[in-house]
Design a protein around this motif. Structure first.
Motif, PDB file in Angstrom:
ATOM      1  N   ALA A   1       0.838  -1.209   0.000  1.00  9.57           N
ATOM      2  CA  ALA A   1       0.000   0.000   0.000  1.00  9.57           C
ATOM      3  C   ALA A   1       0.870   1.255   0.000  1.00  9.57           C
ATOM      4  CB  ALA A   1      -0.930  -0.021   1.213  1.00  9.57           C
ATOM      5  N   ALA A   2       1.946   1.242   0.789  1.00  8.71           N
ATOM      6  CA  ALA A   2       2.843   2.403   0.835  1.00  8.71           C
ATOM      7  C   ALA A   2       3.510   2.644  -0.512  1.00  8.71           C
ATOM      8  CB  ALA A   2       3.901   2.196   1.916  1.00  8.71           C
TER       9      ALA A   2
ATOM     10  N   GLU B   1       2.349   1.789  -3.452  1.00  9.22           N
ATOM     11  CA  GLU B   1       1.349   2.223  -4.432  1.00  9.22           C
ATOM     12  C   GLU B   1       0.920   3.669  -4.215  1.00  9.22           C
ATOM     13  OE1 GLU B   1      -1.673  -0.769  -4.102  1.00  9.22           O
ATOM     14  OE2 GLU B   1      -0.706  -2.035  -5.624  1.00  9.22           O
ATOM     15  N   GLN B   2       1.031   4.134  -2.986  1.00 12.23           N
ATOM     16  CA  GLN B   2       0.649   5.516  -2.681  1.00 12.23           C
ATOM     17  C   GLN B   2       1.747   6.521  -3.013  1.00 12.23           C
ATOM     18  OE1 GLN B   2      -0.438   5.388   1.471  1.00 12.23           O
ATOM     19  NE2 GLN B   2      -2.142   3.966   1.093  1.00 12.23           N
ATOM     20  N   ASP B   3       2.985   6.060  -3.125  1.00 14.43           N
ATOM     21  CA  ASP B   3       4.119   6.962  -3.360  1.00 14.43           C
ATOM     22  C   ASP B   3       4.992   6.383  -4.473  1.00 14.43           C
ATOM     23  OD1 ASP B   3       6.379   8.563  -3.330  1.00 14.43           O
ATOM     24  OD2 ASP B   3       6.561   8.602  -1.148  1.00 14.43           O
ATOM     25  N   SER B   4       4.860   6.937  -5.669  1.00 13.16           N
ATOM     26  CA  SER B   4       5.575   6.398  -6.825  1.00 13.16           C
ATOM     27  C   SER B   4       7.077   6.640  -6.761  1.00 13.16           C
ATOM     28  CB  SER B   4       5.021   7.003  -8.114  1.00 13.16           C
ATOM     29  OG  SER B   4       5.191   8.423  -8.110  1.00 13.16           O
TER      30      SER B   4
END
Length: 333
Positions: A103-104, A106-109
């Protein structure tokens, strides 16, 4: 495929079932993936036990290729996941970590990798006691400069920097990866979430220290420096890996002490010999006072000596292969 968990093994028959079950649970939790046992030519029942589970097993063809840096690269050669995790054979995942790490990412490219909090399960050995007590900055939650003890990495970031881990390194392979990623503009993060349990070595402190030398683990910082010469990430290595200052200082201190003793032998001056011996004894005294234990102080200084000698040995050692060369291996399952 969502996730590839690469389990690095060398004679882990006591731990491998626990590690595999943990990895399979992690894969099931994210919906799709694979578990790859990357074995460094174990001589015990590690592969036999692993073969009882739905995993892929790849193994080094040559025992002389064994080192910390080869395991992840061995698994990476066959991995298909969008995200990859390096898990040592004596580790297990904490529940919920892999889902939180994905999740982390995917939230920060801009994140190349994510780690979690490490729980040391074996605190009988001085090395692991010190590691648990020191609370180093890169084990604290937030942006970090390395993911020691494993991390979940984005495949696209690994592809950009050329390879997963350097198969010439007997230690510091995750730091070398972090240096290459930082030079390419990627960031790393450690979550405030339980990540893995580490069961560690069960040898006595000095037996483990001897093993660090015979396995060339102690050579890792020297090998890292040699592999970084002329590379864009050299400044990162020199400025972020603070042990270089300590080990170079130890080498200079020992050289100075040995010079006093040698001059005493040549000139017949006992005071010079006493000065040299005093220089060798002083660090033990100071560390014993700092740690409130003669045994712990003596061990700390002994470890400095082993790893400082390893710095020289690794720096002088000729690399065996190019980091991007194919790992010599066979598929067992």
């Amino acid at each position: 495929m969502r996730l590839s968990v690469i389990i690095k093994t060398l004679n882990e028959q006591a731990n491998i079932e626990r590690a595999i079950r943990s990895a399979l649970d992690a894969v099931a939790a994210v919906g799709s993936g694979e578990v790859i046992v990357a074995d460094s030519k174990s001589t015990d029942r590690t592969c036999e036990i692993a073969a009882q589970f739905p995993v892929r097993i790849v193994q080094l063809s040559h025992a002389e290729d064994r080192c910390c840096g080869v395991g992840a690269q061995l698994g990476y050669a066959v991995a298909q996941g969008e995200y990859l995790y390096i898990l040592d054979g004596d580790m297990t995942f904490e529940p919920g970590f892999v889902e939180a790490a994905i999740a982390a990412l995917e939230q920060d490219s801009g994140l190349a990798g994510v780690g979690g909090q490490v729980r040391e399960m074996n605190l009988d050995n001085e090395e692991f006691v010190n590691r648990a007590q020191r609370r180093l900055a890169h084990f604290e939650p937030g942006q970090v400069d390395r993911l020691d003890m494993g991390g979940l990495y984005r495949r696209s970031a690994l592809a950009q920097v050329g390879y997963f881990t350097n198969q010439n390194l007997h230690a510091y392979e995750e730091f070398e990866l972090a240096a290459r990623l930082a030079s390419a503009g990627w960031r790393l993060r450690r979550l405030d979430h339980p990540g893995i349990c580490h069961y560690g070595h069960t040898e006595t402190s000095y037996r483990l220290l001897a093993k660090r030398w015979t396995s060339r683990y102690a050579w890792g910082c020297g090998e890292l420096l040699r592999q970084s010469l002329g590379k864009p990430h050299l400044s990162f290595v020199l400025t972020r890996l603070h042990v270089y200052r300590l080990y170079f200082a130890v080498l200079v201190w020992c050289f100075a002490a040995a010079t006093f003793v040698l001059l005493a032998a040549v000139n017949g001056t006992p005071l010079l010999a006493l000065a040299g011996l005093g220089m060798l004894a002083l660090p033990v005294l100071l560390m014993s006072l700092r740690r409130k234990s003669l045994a712990r102080g003596l061990y700390a200084v002994s470890a400095w000596g082993v790893f400082s000698a390893g710095l020289l040995a690794g720096l002088l050692a000729k690399p065996r292969r190019e980091p991007t060369d194919s790992v010599r291996c066979v598929s067992l399952k």
